[in-house]
Design an enzyme around this catalytic site. Structure first.
Site, mmCIF file in Angstrom:
data_model
loop_
_atom_site.group_PDB
_atom_site.id
_atom_site.type_symbol
_atom_site.label_atom_id
_atom_site.label_comp_id
_atom_site.label_asym_id
_atom_site.label_seq_id
_atom_site.Cartn_x
_atom_site.Cartn_y
_atom_site.Cartn_z
ATOM 1 N N HIS A 1 0.739 -1.030 -0.007
ATOM 2 C CA HIS A 1 0.007 -0.103 0.056
ATOM 3 C C HIS A 1 0.754 1.307 0.003
ATOM 4 C CE1 HIS A 1 -3.369 -2.597 2.053
ATOM 5 N NE2 HIS A 1 -3.908 -2.023 0.894
ATOM 6 N N CYS B 1 -2.980 0.669 9.461
ATOM 7 C CA CYS B 1 -3.993 -0.407 9.309
ATOM 8 C C CYS B 1 -5.039 -0.710 10.119
ATOM 9 C CB CYS B 1 -3.515 -1.382 8.771
ATOM 10 S SG CYS B 1 -1.759 -1.545 7.944
HETATM 11 C C1 CIR Z 1 -3.712 -7.497 3.474
HETATM 12 O O1 CIR Z 1 -2.978 -8.069 2.627
HETATM 13 O O2 CIR Z 1 -4.855 -6.769 3.014
HETATM 14 C C2 CIR Z 1 -3.633 -7.428 4.853
HETATM 15 N N1 CIR Z 1 -3.027 -8.870 5.133
HETATM 16 C C3 CIR Z 1 -2.743 -6.399 5.522
HETATM 17 C C4 CIR Z 1 -3.515 -4.975 5.145
HETATM 18 C C5 CIR Z 1 -2.639 -3.986 5.677
HETATM 19 N N2 CIR Z 1 -3.499 -2.617 5.544
HETATM 20 C C6 CIR Z 1 -3.003 -1.536 5.223
HETATM 21 O O3 CIR Z 1 -1.522 -1.381 5.064
HETATM 22 N N3 CIR Z 1 -3.548 -0.403 5.161
#
Ligand code: CIR
Length: 266
Positions: A171, A258
Site C-alpha cells: 500500500h 491499518c
Molecule cells: C492485506 O494484505 O490486505 C492484509 N493482510 C494487510 C493489510 C494492511 N493494511 C494496510 O496496510 N492498510
C-alpha cells in the site's frame, strides 16, 4: 484545497476491530509464520490503550471470523471530519469488509457515501495531509477507483492527487506516513519519488522500511517496536513518540495505520 491545520493528525475518535483467530489465514506477500489470534489481540489491546491515551474515544468492533484480514479496518473505509466513504477493497477476500463496517460509520457520521462506480480503493493507499490527499495506485487500488475517489473528494472541497505506489510495496502508506505539521516520514524510494512537493521528509534509515508506517495522533507519534534508528530520527525531528509491538500484524503485512480509522467529530 485550503490548508486545514491538523486534518492529518488531530482526531477525537477511532474505529478498530478485534483480530479474529482466522487472522492466521490473513494475506501476506512472504510467509514468516502465521500470526496467533491470542498474541495479536494482546498487541491490539496495547494499541487501543495508546489511542485512548492520545485522547481518542475508540469503538472496538467485534472480531469477524469470516474475514481473516478484517482487523485492518483502514482498508474498507475512509474518514474525514464529519463524513466517511465506504470503499471497495481491491482483493476478493476483503471485498465484503466495506459492508461489514458500514453500520459503525453510519452510527457516527451524518454523511456516508459509497465509492462511486466499479473501481477499487484500499484505504491503506490514501495519505491525508493538511492541504491535499494523496491516493496511490497499487495492486489493490485501480485507476477507476482512484479517479472516482478523487472526484468525490473534490466535490466535497478537498484536493486529491493520484500517484503511483512504487512496485513491490503493498500500500502507498506501507512506505510513508505523515508526522503532522507538514513533515513526511518515508522510505528512501518514496522520498525520492517526487510525490511530496518539497515538504520536509524524515527518511527511514536503511534496513528499517517497515517502520515507515507510523501514525501521528494528536501530540504523539505511534512507532512500531524494533526500529531504533527510525525512532531516533523521528524524535530528533522534534516529535514525541510511543512505541508499540506490531509483531503479529507484521506477519500478515499489517502496520499501525491499518489497525484503525481515525477522525475528528465536532
Ligand atoms: C492485506 O494484505 O490486505 C492484509 N493482510 C494487510 C493489510 C494492511 N493494511 C494496510 O496496510 N492498510
Amino acid at each position: 484545497m485550503t490548508h486545514r491545520a491538523g486534518l492529518s493528525f488531530q482526531f477525537t475518535h477511532a474505529i478498530a476491530r478485534t483480530p479474529a483467530n482466522s487472522v492466521a489465514n490473513g494475506i501476506r506477500a512472504v510467509d514468516s509464520g502465521d500470526p496467533s489470534g491470542d498474541k495479536f489481540r494482546e498487541e491490539h489491546g496495547l494499541y487501543i490503550k495508546a489511542l485512548q491515551e492520545a485522547g481518542l474515544s475508540v469503538n472496538v468492533l467485534p472480531a469477524l471470523e469470516a474475514f481473516p484480514d478484517s482487523c485492518f479496518v483502514e482498508d474498507p473505509a475512509f474518514c474525514l471530519p464529519n463524513a466517511a466513504i465506504q470503499l471497495r477493497p481491491g482483493t476478493e477476500s476483503r471485498l465484503g469488509e466495506g459492508a461489514e463496517i458500514r453500520a459503525a460509520l453510519d452510527s457516527v457520521f451524518e454523511t456516508v457515501a459509497v465509492l462511486p462506480g466499479e473501481g477499487h480503493v484500499d484505504g491503506g493507499d490514501v495519505l491525508t495531509l493538511d492541504d491535499t490527499i494523496l491516493i496511490g495506485l497499487s495492486a489493490r487500488t485501480d485507476r477507476e477507483g482512484a479517479d472516482a475517489f478523487a472526484k468525490l473528494l473534490g466535490d466535497w472541497g478537498y484536493q486529491a492527487e493520484v500517484c503511483e505506489t512504487p512496485r513491490g510495496v503493498l500500500h502507498f502508506k506501507t512506505a510513508c506516513s505523515t508526522l503532522g505539521d507538514g513533515v513526511i516520514l518515508a522510505t528512501r524510494v518514496m522520498a525520492e519519488s517526487g510525490f511530496f512537493n518539497g515538504r520536509p521528509i524524515v527518511v527511514v534509515p536503511e534496513g528499517e522500511d517497515y517502520a515507515a508506517n507510523v501514525i501521528r495522533v494528536n501530540d504523539v507519534v505511534l512507532v512500531p517496536e524494533g526500529y531504533p534508528k527510525t525512532l531516533a530520527a523521528i524524535e530528533n525531528a522534534g516529535f514525541k513518540t510511543v512505541v508499540l509491538p506490531t509483531h503479529e500484524a507484521r506477519k500478515v503485512d499489517g502496520g499501525l495505520s491499518c489497525l484503525s480509522l481515525r477522525f475528528a467529530l465536532g
